[in-house]
Design an enzyme around this catalytic site. Structure first.
Site, PDB file in Angstrom:
ATOM      1  N   HIS A  61      46.980  76.054  19.761  1.00  0.00           N
ATOM      2  CA  HIS A  61      47.009  74.585  19.689  1.00  0.00           C
ATOM      3  C   HIS A  61      47.820  73.998  20.848  1.00  0.00           C
ATOM      4  O   HIS A  61      49.024  73.810  20.762  1.00  0.00           O
ATOM      5  CB  HIS A  61      47.591  74.136  18.353  1.00  0.00           C
ATOM      6  CG  HIS A  61      47.279  72.705  18.037  1.00  0.00           C
ATOM      7  ND1 HIS A  61      46.645  72.306  16.882  1.00  0.00           N
ATOM      8  CD2 HIS A  61      47.480  71.569  18.750  1.00  0.00           C
ATOM      9  CE1 HIS A  61      46.487  70.999  16.887  1.00  0.00           C
ATOM     10  NE2 HIS A  61      46.993  70.519  18.021  1.00  0.00           N
ATOM     11  N   HIS A  63      47.705  71.113  24.254  1.00  0.00           N
ATOM     12  CA  HIS A  63      47.069  70.005  24.978  1.00  0.00           C
ATOM     13  C   HIS A  63      47.307  70.208  26.473  1.00  0.00           C
ATOM     14  O   HIS A  63      48.443  70.112  26.928  1.00  0.00           O
ATOM     15  CB  HIS A  63      47.654  68.667  24.519  1.00  0.00           C
ATOM     16  CG  HIS A  63      47.413  68.379  23.063  1.00  0.00           C
ATOM     17  ND1 HIS A  63      46.302  67.697  22.611  1.00  0.00           N
ATOM     18  CD2 HIS A  63      48.116  68.721  21.958  1.00  0.00           C
ATOM     19  CE1 HIS A  63      46.342  67.607  21.283  1.00  0.00           C
ATOM     20  NE2 HIS A  63      47.437  68.229  20.858  1.00  0.00           N
ATOM     21  N   ARG A  65      45.657  68.389  28.802  1.00  0.00           N
ATOM     22  CA  ARG A  65      45.587  67.025  29.362  1.00  0.00           C
ATOM     23  C   ARG A  65      44.585  66.840  30.492  1.00  0.00           C
ATOM     24  O   ARG A  65      44.382  65.722  30.949  1.00  0.00           O
ATOM     25  CB  ARG A  65      46.960  66.554  29.868  1.00  0.00           C
ATOM     26  CG  ARG A  65      48.065  66.571  28.827  1.00  0.00           C
ATOM     27  CD  ARG A  65      47.772  65.682  27.647  1.00  0.00           C
ATOM     28  NE  ARG A  65      48.945  65.541  26.775  1.00  0.00           N
ATOM     29  CZ  ARG A  65      48.882  65.246  25.493  1.00  0.00           C
ATOM     30  NH1 ARG A  65      47.706  65.044  24.919  1.00  0.00           N
ATOM     31  NH2 ARG A  65      49.976  65.117  24.779  1.00  0.00           N
ATOM     32  N   ASP A 153      41.159  66.632  16.891  1.00  0.00           N
ATOM     33  CA  ASP A 153      42.625  66.590  16.848  1.00  0.00           C
ATOM     34  C   ASP A 153      43.208  65.346  17.507  1.00  0.00           C
ATOM     35  O   ASP A 153      42.710  64.850  18.506  1.00  0.00           O
ATOM     36  CB  ASP A 153      43.225  67.816  17.527  1.00  0.00           C
ATOM     37  CG  ASP A 153      44.738  67.850  17.371  1.00  0.00           C
ATOM     38  OD1 ASP A 153      45.203  67.881  16.225  1.00  0.00           O
ATOM     39  OD2 ASP A 153      45.441  67.815  18.391  1.00  0.00           O
ATOM     40  N   HIS A 180      43.326  68.040  12.070  1.00  0.00           N
ATOM     41  CA  HIS A 180      44.584  67.299  12.029  1.00  0.00           C
ATOM     42  C   HIS A 180      44.550  66.561  10.685  1.00  0.00           C
ATOM     43  O   HIS A 180      43.872  65.550  10.548  1.00  0.00           O
ATOM     44  CB  HIS A 180      44.622  66.335  13.213  1.00  0.00           C
ATOM     45  CG  HIS A 180      45.755  65.353  13.209  1.00  0.00           C
ATOM     46  ND1 HIS A 180      46.629  65.241  14.260  1.00  0.00           N
ATOM     47  CD2 HIS A 180      46.157  64.442  12.290  1.00  0.00           C
ATOM     48  CE1 HIS A 180      47.524  64.298  13.980  1.00  0.00           C
ATOM     49  NE2 HIS A 180      47.255  63.792  12.794  1.00  0.00           N
ATOM     50  N   HIS A 233      48.919  72.374  12.791  1.00  0.00           N
ATOM     51  CA  HIS A 233      50.333  71.927  12.749  1.00  0.00           C
ATOM     52  C   HIS A 233      50.792  71.438  11.378  1.00  0.00           C
ATOM     53  O   HIS A 233      51.206  70.305  11.202  1.00  0.00           O
ATOM     54  CB  HIS A 233      50.606  70.860  13.817  1.00  0.00           C
ATOM     55  CG  HIS A 233      49.565  69.781  13.963  1.00  0.00           C
ATOM     56  ND1 HIS A 233      49.130  69.012  12.913  1.00  0.00           N
ATOM     57  CD2 HIS A 233      48.877  69.360  15.054  1.00  0.00           C
ATOM     58  CE1 HIS A 233      48.221  68.164  13.355  1.00  0.00           C
ATOM     59  NE2 HIS A 233      48.048  68.351  14.646  1.00  0.00           N
ATOM     60  N   ASN A 282      53.617  63.964  15.798  1.00  0.00           N
ATOM     61  CA  ASN A 282      52.770  63.768  14.644  1.00  0.00           C
ATOM     62  C   ASN A 282      52.020  65.060  14.348  1.00  0.00           C
ATOM     63  O   ASN A 282      51.264  65.517  15.188  1.00  0.00           O
ATOM     64  CB  ASN A 282      51.776  62.632  14.893  1.00  0.00           C
ATOM     65  CG  ASN A 282      51.035  62.252  13.631  1.00  0.00           C
ATOM     66  OD1 ASN A 282      51.448  62.604  12.540  1.00  0.00           O
ATOM     67  ND2 ASN A 282      49.918  61.568  13.778  1.00  0.00           N
ATOM     68  N   ASP A 309      51.384  73.168  19.300  1.00  0.00           N
ATOM     69  CA  ASP A 309      51.007  71.763  19.474  1.00  0.00           C
ATOM     70  C   ASP A 309      51.664  71.203  20.747  1.00  0.00           C
ATOM     71  O   ASP A 309      52.138  70.062  20.770  1.00  0.00           O
ATOM     72  CB  ASP A 309      51.388  70.919  18.244  1.00  0.00           C
ATOM     73  CG  ASP A 309      50.716  69.543  18.263  1.00  0.00           C
ATOM     74  OD1 ASP A 309      49.819  69.323  19.106  1.00  0.00           O
ATOM     75  OD2 ASP A 309      51.097  68.690  17.442  1.00  0.00           O
ATOM     76  N   HIS A 313      54.079  64.789  27.633  1.00  0.00           N
ATOM     77  CA  HIS A 313      54.025  63.363  27.963  1.00  0.00           C
ATOM     78  C   HIS A 313      54.994  63.106  29.100  1.00  0.00           C
ATOM     79  O   HIS A 313      56.068  63.709  29.165  1.00  0.00           O
ATOM     80  CB  HIS A 313      54.425  62.503  26.759  1.00  0.00           C
ATOM     81  CG  HIS A 313      53.424  62.525  25.651  1.00  0.00           C
ATOM     82  ND1 HIS A 313      52.157  61.997  25.776  1.00  0.00           N
ATOM     83  CD2 HIS A 313      53.492  63.030  24.398  1.00  0.00           C
ATOM     84  CE1 HIS A 313      51.495  62.172  24.640  1.00  0.00           C
ATOM     85  NE2 HIS A 313      52.276  62.805  23.793  1.00  0.00           N
TER      86      HIS A 313
END
Lengths: 435, 325
Positions: A61, A63, A65, A153, A180, A233, A282, A309, A313
């Protein structure tokens, strides 16, 4: 070209191996695991016996991007972060811009991954076109392009009907639906776990029941359809209850827990930094009873996998008011140390169980190679230094983003080296080994 | 000659030894008492023909308001002017912030002009904490989201103390939208620290999670909450809450929780009725109560100026600062 890893403790739960063994690699494959293997012209890598050699870790899991949000992460920086964190493979979520709901996006991600040539990348496709919960994505196309699972997700699949169809349809290709889990009306505009700390800080709450409703829905529909459903998650004790109930009833349900959810609680909202946006994710950090339930689930086998997860950012996006900040933290480079420190050294689980959580089970759930050091398997190997003293430094993360709440944490246990397809792609200088 | 009693006597606390006022949560009971004592002296300034003292002469105070406010902003501005500070009001609609500059950038730009204090009102809980981390200026919280509104709690405490002499042992009942109220959070912090017996009351939909962990009694039975109360504080019911299904209608809210004269009879005979404003007459409070003999609602407003003068003065160094000058 052959390489012989000599003298480490080999843990290969699938093949019942746990002890000092040698591992012989031939090119990108494992040739043999055994005691005192003959050198026979291979390059010898001497490992101290306190290092652990295990099948490569798979973070199911992540990201990455790219495409679309390269200021947060790219496939290249993401896989660099992965191998530095001991992961030989990652599965990446489809909430890119545009969404990975078609072969073009999948192939782009795979091309970038091939170019970076570090960790393997398994794209996960969208359940619905644009992940907007209306029409199913072209899953045969996604599967053929290389996707290993589907998910919307970031959001749950919009309706129970669409989730049912997705389970049925993706099941045709042997792809699990990763969900999710969250009832969006109960979540509302919540930004933190609904509990004492959010109440005292004046933050809008998201109750654990919001997640558990989603988990219950998924388990029921997995039972109805006979397809494989995976809870992403997981954070709430009531969700774990739903998963356990499903498993007892023979439903094809699996689940993962992120290191931050077995390490931190919602108390982190107040201290050490009040309103730290790096504890905003989250699902949110839950109360102690939920965190303890996740630990219990990891110990008793109800939890199948640890997944990060990893949600990079940019600093600018996080340097705002708490309720305006995006959800998520990076996790690839902190997961193994947190797992060793909090799960193994605390006495909760033994190393072979950790290898199941980080390698064997993710491979099984996604239906990908890995999780085993049997002869002929791909030579994807994680070498652990379980007693290494590690200080996490956000500024030194390989990830393009540094949004971690674990900056400055001192942990016991880390990664010594990461080998993908027989090639050493990461060596931790602090572990003092030459792999 | 220094005597033993001199050494034992603690030096009087004459300033808030902190950079910011972010919330009551950070204050000790001594600091709260210091603010209230100082406010008494400040209140006297407001009775003079020339309502001005030079305490903050040469200091620049920025009132940075991201939410509409009449009462609080005006109160701060009058307080600042009575202390001879140079004041500047900046009112920014939250919508314009969405389009452009971040809060951090707005604050840093203001900082570049070297103000001494920033009084911040913002719709996000924790906005003052964010500013306090990046600004040298003192940050005074004039209300952040649903988190705290410390000067409101201080002026409420001042008003209660004026009538009742002390806060310890009083039964103080707070009724209304507890969940979304920063006034509630500051008041329960302050009142419990000062030894009051605090009761909170509202529909279960509007009571924060685990509210008893704050050291208060919680109930939805209004008669139980107000029986023998020394102080009843009513909180504004925002009408848009009906859309979130927190309660069915204003009419029904008034029927169950509205403060009427007949209900008041359960409280102590000398009960004080308070409201931080703005009031919804006929929703949380009947007009005859708001305008009646027990109401101190306008005293609260009057005392707001004195309490804010005290906070500004003490944060700028108080008497210690003046001695140094």
């Amino acid at each position: 070209m052959k390489k012989l890893l000599k003298g480490g403790r080999v843990i290969d739960p699938v093949n019942g191996i746990d002890g000092v063994h040698d591992v012989l690699l031939d090119g990108d494959r494992i040739e043999l695991v055994g005691r005192d293997l003959p050198v026979d012209g291979a390059t010898v890598v001497e490992l101290p016996s306190d290092l652990v050699v295990c099948p490569g870790f798979i973070d199911m899991h992540v990201h990455l991007r790219e495409p679309g949000q390269e200021h947060k992460e790219t496939v290249a920086t993401g896989v660099a972060s992965a191998v530095a964190g001991g992961f030989t493979a990652v599965a990446c979520m489809p909430n890119t811009v545009p969404v990975n709901d078609n072969a073009n996006v999948t192939l782009l991600i795979l091309a970038k991954a091939a170019e970076a040539a570090l960790a393997r990348v398994y794209p996960i496709g969208a359940v619905s076109k644009g992940s907007n919960g209306e029409l199913l994505a072209d899953m045969a196309e996604l599967k053929q392009a290389g996707c290993v699972a589907v998910t919307d997700d970031g959001h749950p699949v919009k309706t129970a009907l669409l989730l049912r169809r997705a389970l049925e349809y993706a099941g045709m290709f042997g792809m699990p639906v990763i969900e999710h889990c969250e009832d969006q009306t109960l979540k509302g505009d919540g930004v933190a776990h609904e509990g004492f700390y959010a109440a005292s800080l004046g933050l809008r709450g998201i109750p654990g029941a919001a997640e558990a409703l989603g988990a219950e829905r998924g388990v029921l529909l997995a039972e109805l359809t006979g397809s494989a459903f995976h809870v992403a998650h997981m954070s709430a004790r009531a969700s774990l209850r739903a998963v356990r109930k499903g498993k007892e009833a023979g439903v094809r349900v699996t689940c993962e827990v992120a290191p931050h959810h077995f390490t931190l609680t919602d108390e982190a909202l107040t201290a050490p930094i009040p309103y730290d946006t790096n504890v905003k994710m989250n699902p949110p950090l839950r109360e102690a009873a939920d965190r303890d339930a996740m630990l219990a689930g990891i110990a008793d086998g109800s939890v199948d996998a640890i997944a990060t997860d990893h949600a990079p950012h940019h600093y600018d996006e996080k340097h705002v008011e708490f309720d305006r900040a995006p959800f998520g933290i990076v996790g690839l480079e902190t997961a193994v140390s947190l797992s060793l420190d909090r799960l193994v050294h605390s006495g909760l689980v033994r190393l072979p169980r950790l290898v199941e959580l980080l390698s064997v089970n993710p491979a099984r759930i996604l239906g990908v190679q890995g999780g085993s050091l049997a002869p002929g398997e791909r030579a994807d190997i994680t070498v652990l230094a379980p007693d290494l003293k590690v200080t996490i430094q956000a500024s030194r993360l390989r990830s393009r983003s540094k949004n971690t709440p674990f900056d400055g944490w001192e942990l016991r246990g880390g990664v010594a080296a990461t080998i993908v397809g027989g090639r050493t792609v990461f060596v931790n200088p602090a572990a003092r080994v030459a792999v | 000659m220094t005597t033993a009693s001199d050494i034992e006597r603690k030096p009087p606390v004459t300033s808030l030894r902190r950079k910011d006022l972010l919330g009551i949560a950070d204050l000790s009971p001594d600091e709260i008492a210091l603010v209230l004592d100082t406010a008494e002296a400040m209140k006297e300034v407001g009775t003079r023909p020339i309502k001005k003292v030079p305490a903050l002469r040469g200091k620049t105070v920025v009132n940075l308001f991201f939410e509409p406010s009449t009462r609080t902003r005006t109160s701060f501005e009058i307080a600042e002017k009575r202390l001879s500070a140079d004041t500047l009001n900046i009112a920014i609609g939250t919508s314009s912030v969405v389009k452009g500059e971040t809060l951090a950038d707005t604050a840093l730009n203001l900082e570049a002009m070297s103000p001494d204090m920033i009084v911040l009102r913002h719709s996000s809980s924790g906005a003052c904490h964010l500013l306090s981390r990046i600004c040298r200026s003192a940050i005074i919280n004039a209300g952040d989201g649903m988190h705290e509104h410390p000067t409101q709690a201080l002026l409420d405490a001042f008003t209660i103390r004026e009538r009742k002499k002390q806060l310890a042992g009083l039964k103080v009942t707070i009724i209304g939208d507890l969940l979304h109220s920063r006034v509630l959070r500051s008041n329960i912090q302050l009142l419990t620290k000062m030894g009051a017996d605090v009761w909170v009351c509202g529909p279960p939909t509007l009571i924060p999670t685990d509210v008893r962990r704050f050291g208060v009694q919680a109930t939805s039975i209004v008669d139980e909450a107000i029986v023998d109360a020394d102080v009843i504080m009513l909180l504004r019911i925002q009408l848009e809450r009906m859309e979130g299904a927190f309660f069915p209608s204003q009419r029904e809210y008034f029927r169950v929780f509205g403060m009427t004269e007949s209900r008041l009879r359960l409280a102590k005979p000398d009960v004080m009725i308070m409201h931080p404003g703005p009031m919804n007459r006929g929703v949380e409070i009947a007009s005859e109560v708001a305008d009646g003999p027990y109401s101190v609602i306008l005293d609260q407003v009057a005392n707001g100026v004195a309490v804010r003068m005290a906070v500004l003065y003490l944060l700028s160094g108080g008497a210690e600062n003046e001695e140094a000058a």
